[in-house]
Design an enzyme around this catalytic site. Structure first.
Site, short mmCIF file in Angstrom:
data_model
loop_
_atom_site.label_atom_id
_atom_site.label_comp_id
_atom_site.label_asym_id
_atom_site.label_seq_id
_atom_site.Cartn_x
_atom_site.Cartn_y
_atom_site.Cartn_z
N CYS A 129 94.03 7.51 13.32
CA CYS A 129 93.12 6.54 12.68
C CYS A 129 92.77 5.34 13.59
O CYS A 129 91.61 4.95 13.70
CB CYS A 129 93.73 6.05 11.37
N HIS A 245 92.30 -0.73 8.54
CA HIS A 245 92.98 -1.18 9.77
C HIS A 245 92.06 -2.14 10.54
O HIS A 245 90.85 -1.92 10.61
CB HIS A 245 93.26 0.02 10.70
#
Ligand SMILES: NC(=O)c1ccc[n+]([C@@H]2O[C@H](COP(=O)([O-])OP(=O)(O)OC[C@H]3O[C@@H](n4cnc5c(N)ncnc54)[C@H](OP(=O)(O)O)[C@@H]3O)[C@@H](O)[C@H]2O)c1
Length: 341
Positions: A129, A245
């Protein structure tokens, strides 16, 4: 082809849930949908369009009638079952770290290196990710000005560690507020109101002192960008945010590129959205990226400490573009090019 026989392995997990959702949202042409997870979930019924699909035990699953299998059940399961699925005829898109650095496995972000998909032997890997969102923001700058060196610090949400990790943060917040001792199970220390420079939670540190998450950022970025000389140094941190994130990325380019030009090339890049109006406090935020498909870039500014340098702030939904969406986009690309096994 009038529809694809599709399997989602790890369908009960955080990423699997998003895969189910995104395939429906994007009207992925599924003929027959199958869900797989551990023996614990066998028989559970999960929604697919207007009906329900019963979860199968991965251990017992046969993939002979599956065209595309999205694996998202951890590297151990991928190592054990993904090759078997590919041998039985499925094209596997694997979300785990099991095969990412294998020479015969393409590591793909469809906006960046779709040409690599066709060189597969039945398995295509989805990058980590934190790599996906960083490389999405780097690619247009790399193409414009070349990149010598990247210094990145990540601020990664707890959903990156799966469903149980989110539950742990929520429970710790309650316990903390009630003055109780916070129980830790998933994370090595309390994560509520804390930042942990250790991702993942177990087997994190290598002999060189870097965590496996940090080494993924280095190795995967070089593989996707096909640039073994790209210098990358990184610190990955878990923060008490549920989803999304964030990354502070410092870029030293080969040629000069102004922040204005960087903004222009980023704005044109598919899948990237520039949110950069500091005067009005507009910049990407984890919470507003949550549930969105784009990679958001802001705080684009010159780094005055080197000749050609830029600083940017990059935010994305780790479960969507960082995992499930990227995998579904690979599947869509395969369909378009009809390169299913
Ligand atoms: N979360 C993220 O942001 C993210 C991003 C990129 C990549 N990934 C990768 O995606 C994978 C899944 O992550 P996640 O966040 O979705 O984790 P999660 O919420 O913990 O879900 C794990 C999934 O794996 C299944 N599973 C566990 N043990 C199994 C076994 N022995 N046999 C079959 N299935 C088993 C679970 O099934 P049960 O419900 O039956 O236990 C569940 O469906 C991991 O490889 C992770 O590294 C995650």
């Amino acid at each position: 082809m009038d529809g694809i026989n599709t399997a989602i392995v790890g369908a009960t997990g955080a990423v699997g849930e998003q895969m189910r959702k995104i395939m429906q949202e994007r009207n992925f042409p599924v003929k027959n949908m199958r869900y797989m997870a551990s023996s614990r979930s066998k028989g559970r019924k999960l929604k697919w369009r207007d009906s329900y699909v019963e979860v199968e035990n991965l251990e017992e699953a046969d993939f002979s009638d599956v065209d595309i299998a999205l694996f998202s059940a951890g590297a151990k399961r991928s190592k054990k079952y993904a090759r078997k699925a590919a041998e039985q005829g499925a094209t596997v898109i694997d979300n785990s770290s099991a095969f990412r650095m294998d020479i015969d496995v393409p590591l793909v972000i469809p906006e960046v290196n779709p040409e690599d998909i066709k060189e597969n032997t039945g398995i295509i890997a989805n990058p980590n990710c934190s790599t996906i969102q960083m490389v999405m923001a780097l690619k247009p700058i790399y193409d414009e000005a070349g990149i010598k060196r990247i210094v990145v610090a990540t601020y990664q949400s707890v959903s990156g560690a799966g469903k149980k990790a989110v539950d742990e943060l929520m429970q710790q917040i309650k316990d903390f507020q009630q003055g109780k001792k916070c129980k830790t199970d998933i994370f090595p220390h309390q994560i509520a109101f804390e930042c942990l420079p250790q991702i993942p939670q177990s087997d994190a540190f290598g002999e060189n002192g870097y965590t496996t998450e940090e080494m993924k950022l280095l190795n995967e970025t070089r593989k996707i960008m096909k640039d073994e000389n790209l210098a990358v140094t990184m610190t990955c941190v878990r923060v008490p945010v549920v989803g999304g994130h964030c990354e502070a990325v410092n870029i030293e380019t080969k040629k000069e590129i102004s922040p204005a030009r960087a903004r222009e090339v980023l704005e044109k890049f598919p899948g990237v959205k520039v949110e950069d109006n500091p005067e009005k406090q507009v910049y990407p935020l984890a919470n507003s990226s949550w549930g969105r498909d784009e990679v958001f870039v802001g705080r684009i500014r010159k780094d005055y400490s080197v000749k050609n340098g830029l600083n940017i702030w990059v935010v994305a939904d780790n479960l969507r573009k960082g995992a499930a969406l990227n995998a579904v986009q690979i599947a869509e690309f395969i369909l378009k090019k009809k390169t299913v096994n």
